[in-house]
Design a protein around this motif. Structure first.
Motif, PDB file in Angstrom:
ATOM      1  N   THR A 126      -2.730  68.192  69.166  1.00  0.00           N
ATOM      2  CA  THR A 126      -1.773  69.301  69.253  1.00  0.00           C
ATOM      3  C   THR A 126      -2.503  70.598  69.598  1.00  0.00           C
ATOM      4  O   THR A 126      -2.081  71.346  70.486  1.00  0.00           O
ATOM      5  N   GLY A 127      -3.600  70.857  68.899  1.00  0.00           N
ATOM      6  CA  GLY A 127      -4.386  72.057  69.186  1.00  0.00           C
ATOM      7  C   GLY A 127      -4.977  72.024  70.582  1.00  0.00           C
ATOM      8  O   GLY A 127      -4.973  73.032  71.305  1.00  0.00           O
ATOM      9  N   PRO A 162      -2.833  66.042  65.016  1.00  0.00           N
ATOM     10  CA  PRO A 162      -2.987  67.512  64.973  1.00  0.00           C
ATOM     11  C   PRO A 162      -4.162  68.031  65.809  1.00  0.00           C
ATOM     12  O   PRO A 162      -4.090  69.151  66.332  1.00  0.00           O
ATOM     13  N   ALA A 222      -6.307  71.197  63.908  1.00  0.00           N
ATOM     14  CA  ALA A 222      -5.690  71.748  65.125  1.00  0.00           C
ATOM     15  C   ALA A 222      -6.602  72.816  65.724  1.00  0.00           C
ATOM     16  O   ALA A 222      -6.736  72.931  66.945  1.00  0.00           O
ATOM     17  N   MET A 235       1.506  74.609  60.843  1.00  0.00           N
ATOM     18  CA  MET A 235       1.394  73.159  60.796  1.00  0.00           C
ATOM     19  C   MET A 235       2.065  72.597  59.548  1.00  0.00           C
ATOM     20  O   MET A 235       2.537  73.339  58.690  1.00  0.00           O
TER      21      MET A 235
END
Ligand code: SF4
Lengths: 285, 409
Positions: free
Chosen positions: A83-84, A80, B96, B87
């Motif tokens: 992903t960001g 994650p 994120a 998410m």
């Protein structure tokens, strides 16, 4: 080997001031980093645009040794974070480099969802079948019957088949190699870098200190010999059928290489379709 | 209840964006600013505040009573050049936004109690890696699943120290939809100024109440831009905090080849696992907040000039407390209200000053005693009374008035 350090092809990619590294002699992680460096050379990626994200664990330390923008995050959460990072800065080539416990146990939920979304990141999973950093505990990849510090009488849980998990979750590129297959690994990494979308490479690697020793599988060299003798390359094999256990045959190869829209593409396309000229694109505010 | 009146008495006496003094502030991007008078709830106003502040990335996971913030952001993002991603859970959302921040974005996430608990891991990582970002918590009653649709203020200490290890945090507490807008800009500005995660501590009442919200023109909204370094890569040390304890930043992809880790690290960002490095780093992380407390803290004061009884309340509770103060004044009781707008760092200095003049402090909060401990610590013996409430409903002004009467007798 008589390669002089001056011409070691890996050196330009490493933070040499951080050497010696923490990995044990005979550990397979360093081998995979060599392959990664080779793949960076061969793929001709602009290095300023490559970012490596790791979680926690022995493989999680890779981010600390590569001379690239690198992020050593929390346990299981490299995906994650990546992903960001990728969504905010689409020009980056984002590589997640971590271990099996990190990516598949504590990070398993993120793994399947990133594959489902087809986030444009490359995930390299070094599978040593146990938790190395914490001293050799059982993992969701430990083969049936193998012992670990927290499965002293042998593992009784069925392990994940990682390529099958990746494919069924939506990955567009899936391969498995062992640390013996250095050329194949580098080649797969080059392919993965070129691929748009969620690419997954599993690399089986010896952990002589914990997994091999506890299971009387010999040292690093002996494990390499086992990998050499027992691996069967089956490109395109059905991931459901892949073999991997304590001492038997290992199916390796490239199993999946398909096209489907990445998260970013799908997002852009949907917004453009629905919002027409009011869609501003991303990364502008 | 007159929240406008509370706002009018800003004890710090300066406009928030203007605090940063020597730093060059920029105007908001007009594309993201919905200038005009609106009728909206606090959740929606918080979203507009984030957009006006320049937020161009949000990640979230649905949870009552906060979801409207990201619902609005999801609708607005593609119209203003921002990105929203829902998410798989709060663990993912909360990291994120850190990835996005290192990619160059201004980012935030939104949640409520149970999700806030899951996010603690990355509040710690953000503090350790000095990643600017904002965490919005629209508080509901707890512990655990508690009261999903009803208000609470039970997460105040969690906002301060909920992640493991030692750190300091900045937290703000709006008491109206207008402030959800205004203070969100301050939250982002503080996160950039100090390179720290900022907690935006709303509550269900403020999140769901609908009032007039005036959004000014973009050129009247002052934004603290990211403190990007001007040094070339060979001279730049990513965690070298020259001067004010806050290092300058870069983003991935700019050729600096930085290393960022949650491990204790040195100025180069490299792991340095020994007590000296720990002492140096953690002292700086804590010190950059504590040492700038005067610049960060921000209280509103109402009828405080001659107050003998000082009420202390924040968020929705401050509005009920104000009603009680007004009633007390009608009875001739010299009551006043001090309302921490920035709740962390705690307005310690101001409370100490008041302690020498006031007869009593009355702390009104929607928990069974969190901020009151801080007040008591600074009160230096001045009588301090808590009016607790377990959550689910705001206090009744009468109940507060009764305590005011009692302490003055
Ligand atoms: S414990 Fe195992 S995986 Fe970790 S560095 Fe040593 S050999 Fe490698």
């Amino acid at each position: 080997m008589s390669v002089s350090p001056a011409i070691n092809p890996v050196e330009p990619f490493l933070r040499t001031e951080r050497m010696p590294h923490i990995w044990c002699p005979g550990c397979g992680i360093g081998t995979t980093v060599n392959c990664f460096s080779r793949a960076l050379v061969d793929s001709k990626l602009p290095l300023d645009k490559v970012a490596v994200v790791s979680g926690i664990g022995c493989t999680g330390r890779v981010a600390g040794y590569v001379k690239l923008d690198s992020f050593h995050t929390t346990h299981g959460r490299a995906i994650p974070f990546a992903t960001g990072l990728k969504l905010a800065n689409p020009s980056l080539n984002v590589v997640v480099y971590s271990g099996d416990g990190d990516l598949i146990a504590i990070g398993g939920n993120h793994f399947i969802h990133a594959a489902r979304r087809n986030v444009d990141i490359k995930v390299i999973c070094v599978n040593n079948f146990i938790y190395g950093m914490t001293g050799g505990q059982v993992a969701p990849t430990t083969p049936l019957g193998a012992t670990a510090t927290t499965s002293p009488y042998g593992c009784f849980e069925a392990p994940f088949n990682l390529p099958f998990l990746a494919e069924s979750s939506g990955a567009v590129y899936v391969a498995r190699w062992t640390a013996y297959h250095v050329r194949h690994i580098a080649h797969s990494m080059v392919e993965a870098f070129k691929k748009k979308g969620f690419a997954f490479i599993e690399i089986l690697a010896p952990c002589p200190t914990l997994y091999q020793r506890r299971n009387k599988l010999g040292d690093g060299l002996e494990t390499m010999r086992y990998y050499k003798q027992h691996s069967v390359i089956k490109n395109g094999a059905s991931t459901r059928e892949l073999k991997l256990d304590l001492k038997g045959e290992i199916t390796v190869g490239k199993f999946v290489d398909i096209e489907r829209p990445t998260l970013q593409d799908a997002m852009d396309q949907r917004y453009r379709e629905v919002l027409k000229e009011s869609y501003c694109g991303r990364g502008g505010a | 209840m007159d929240s406008a009146a509370v706002q009018a008495h800003d004890a710090s006496g300066h406009d928030q964006a203007g605090r940063a003094g020597e730093f060059n502030l920029v105007s908001a991007n007009p594309k993201s600013v919905l200038t005009g008078a609106h009728f909206m709830d606090g959740d929606h106003a918080a979203c507009e505040g984030a957009l006006a502040a320049g937020a161009n990335f949000a990640a979230g996971y649905p949870i009552t009573p906060s979801t409207e913030v990201v619902e609005r952001f999801a609708a607005r993002a593609p119209l203003v050049g921002a990105t929203f991603l829902q998410m798989e859970d709060e663990l993912a959302s909360s990291i994120a936004i850190l990835g996005a921040a290192w990619g160059g974005a201004k980012s935030f996430t939104v949640t409520s109690g149970p999700g806030f608990s899951l996010m603690m891991e990355h509040i710690g990582l953000a503090a350790m890696t000095e990643t600017p970002c904002v965490f919005v918590n629209v508080q509901r009653g707890g512990p655990s699943t508690g009261l999903p649709t009803l208000p609470g203020q039970g997460d105040m200490m969690q906002a301060r120290w909920g992640s493991h290890g030692d750190y300091e945090i900045i937290a703000l507490s709006p008491n109206s939809p207008q402030e959800c807008f205004d203070l969100m800009i301050e939250a982002f500005n503080l996160s950039e100024r100090f390179r720290t995660p900022v907690m935006f501590m709303m509550d269900e009442s403020v999140g769901h109440m609908t009032e007039k919200v005036v959004i000014p023109p973009a050129d009247q909204i002052k934004i603290f831009p990211r403190r990007f370094t001007a040094l070339p890569p060979n001279e730049y040390l990513p965690f070298d905090a020259n001067g004010d304890g806050v290092p300058e930043m870069v983003k991935a992809g700019d050729g600096y080849r930085i290393h960022v880790t949650g491990l204790t690290h040195d100025e180069r960002g490299y792991p340095a696992l020994n007590w000296r490095s720990q002492q140096k780093l953690v002292s700086r992380l804590v010190g950059k907040i504590r040492g700038h407390a005067d610049e960060i803290t921000h209280c509103n004061e109402y009828l405080m000039e001659d107050a003998e009884v000082v009420l202390i309340a924040y968020g929705i509770t401050s509005r009920v407390a104000l009603a009680a103060v007004q009633k007390a004044r009608q009875e001739g009781i010299r009551a006043g209200l001090l309302r921490p707008v920035v709740v962390w760092p705690f307005p310690e200095k101001r409370i100490r000053e008041l302690a020498s003049k006031a007869k009593a402090f009355v702390v009104v909060e929607m928990n069974l005693g969190q901020m009151v401990n801080e007040v008591e610590r600074c009160a230096a013996g001045t009588k301090t009374v808590l009016i607790p409430h377990a959550g689910g409903n705001v206090h009744a002004p009468e109940e507060i008035l009764q305590v005011i009467r009692e302490v003055t007798q």
